[in-house]
Design a protein around this motif. Sequence first.
Motif, PDB file in Angstrom:
ATOM      1  N   LEU A  70       0.831  -1.192   0.000  1.00 54.96           N
ATOM      2  CA  LEU A  70       0.000   0.000   0.000  1.00 54.96           C
ATOM      3  C   LEU A  70       0.873   1.251   0.000  1.00 54.96           C
ATOM      4  N   LYS A  71       0.320   2.327  -0.524  1.00 58.38           N
ATOM      5  CA  LYS A  71       0.980   3.634  -0.472  1.00 58.38           C
ATOM      6  C   LYS A  71       0.047   4.607   0.243  1.00 58.38           C
ATOM      7  N   LEU A  72       0.541   5.220   1.312  1.00 57.25           N
ATOM      8  CA  LEU A  72      -0.269   6.162   2.069  1.00 57.25           C
ATOM      9  C   LEU A  72      -0.526   7.403   1.222  1.00 57.25           C
ATOM     10  N   ARG A  73      -1.807   7.698   1.004  1.00 54.08           N
ATOM     11  CA  ARG A  73      -2.186   8.854   0.194  1.00 54.08           C
ATOM     12  C   ARG A  73      -2.527  10.060   1.059  1.00 54.08           C
ATOM     13  N   ALA A  74      -3.186   9.808   2.197  1.00 58.35           N
ATOM     14  CA  ALA A  74      -3.593  10.920   3.057  1.00 58.35           C
ATOM     15  C   ALA A  74      -3.829  10.413   4.470  1.00 58.35           C
ATOM     16  N   HIS A  75      -3.646  11.312   5.425  1.00 56.87           N
ATOM     17  CA  HIS A  75      -4.025  11.019   6.812  1.00 56.87           C
ATOM     18  C   HIS A  75      -4.462  12.323   7.444  1.00 56.87           C
TER      19      HIS A  75
ATOM     20  N   GLU B  24      -5.977   7.016   4.300  1.00 58.29           N
ATOM     21  CA  GLU B  24      -6.395   6.596   2.961  1.00 58.29           C
ATOM     22  C   GLU B  24      -5.178   6.045   2.232  1.00 58.29           C
ATOM     23  N   TRP B  25      -5.335   4.863   1.673  1.00 58.46           N
ATOM     24  CA  TRP B  25      -4.231   4.125   1.061  1.00 58.46           C
ATOM     25  C   TRP B  25      -4.529   3.747  -0.375  1.00 58.46           C
ATOM     26  N   GLU B  26      -3.541   3.840  -1.240  1.00 57.17           N
ATOM     27  CA  GLU B  26      -3.627   3.299  -2.586  1.00 57.17           C
ATOM     28  C   GLU B  26      -3.102   1.864  -2.551  1.00 57.17           C
ATOM     29  N   VAL B  27      -3.801   0.953  -3.208  1.00 58.47           N
ATOM     30  CA  VAL B  27      -3.360  -0.438  -3.280  1.00 58.47           C
ATOM     31  C   VAL B  27      -2.419  -0.573  -4.468  1.00 58.47           C
ATOM     32  N   LYS B  28      -1.217  -1.123  -4.205  1.00 63.05           N
ATOM     33  CA  LYS B  28      -0.167  -1.219  -5.236  1.00 63.05           C
ATOM     34  C   LYS B  28       0.108  -2.692  -5.524  1.00 63.05           C
ATOM     35  N   TYR B  29      -0.612  -3.242  -6.510  1.00 58.90           N
ATOM     36  CA  TYR B  29      -0.403  -4.661  -6.849  1.00 58.90           C
ATOM     37  C   TYR B  29       0.872  -4.824  -7.670  1.00 58.90           C
TER      38      TYR B  29
END
Length: 219
Positions: free
Chosen positions: A199-204, A214-219
Amino acid sequence: MNRPYTIIVSEVTVDGKLTLRKGRSSKEIMQFMDEEANRYLHETRAKVDGIMVGAETIRTDNPFLTVRYVEGKNPTRIIPTSKADIPFDANILGKHAPTIIVTTESAPKEKVEALKEKVEVLIIGKESVDLIKMMDKLYSLGIHSLMVEGGSTLNWQLLKLGLVDEIRIIHMPFIVGGENTPTFVGGKGFEKLEDVIKLKLRAHFLRGSHLITEWEVKY
C-alpha cells in the motif's frame, strides 16, 4: 475486464479488529464514532454508484446501507452470497435504495425466486460467486465506482484477486484483543513476504476525534 473503481472503507480498532467477538455486530464498535467520522463515511457512500457487503454482515448487522448524515443519493446495494442466504426481513430488501443480490447456480431455487420478488438477483458462478465476472457485470450495469464495507472474508477475497483500488480506514481508539475476533482482512492470508499486498499512504487526517488514513493499493 471492466470493473468498478473499488474502495474498501472500514472502522478498525487500533489492534485491527472489526467487532468485539466473532458473530457480534460491528455496530457495537461504530456507536463510538463521532458525528464527523460518520459524515466522512456517508460522504463516501454518497459519491459512489454501489455499496457492497457480505451476507454475514447482513445477517449480523442488518444494515440499511443508505446515505444519512449528509445530502446525497443512495448507492445500489450489492450482496454476494453463494447460497442466497439473506433473511427475508433484511433491511436491504426494502425500498430505500436499489439492491442486487449476486448468487450462484447452487443456491436453493426457492430462496432465489423469493428474493427475485423483492430485488434484482444475478446468477454468477456455480458453487461460489465468481467475483471477477461479478465485477465485470456490475460495470456493465452502470456501477463504475464501488464502496465495500466488508467484512473480513469479503475484504480478503477482493484483495487477493486484485479487485481493490483504495483502502480507507476510520481508526477506532481502543483495543479489543481476542485470537478469533474478526480482523480487517481474514481468509487464508499470504505466507510469503513477496506475495503480500503493498500500500501507499495517500492521506491522513482527523475527522472529529478520529484518525482517518487513505491508502492506494499497489499490486
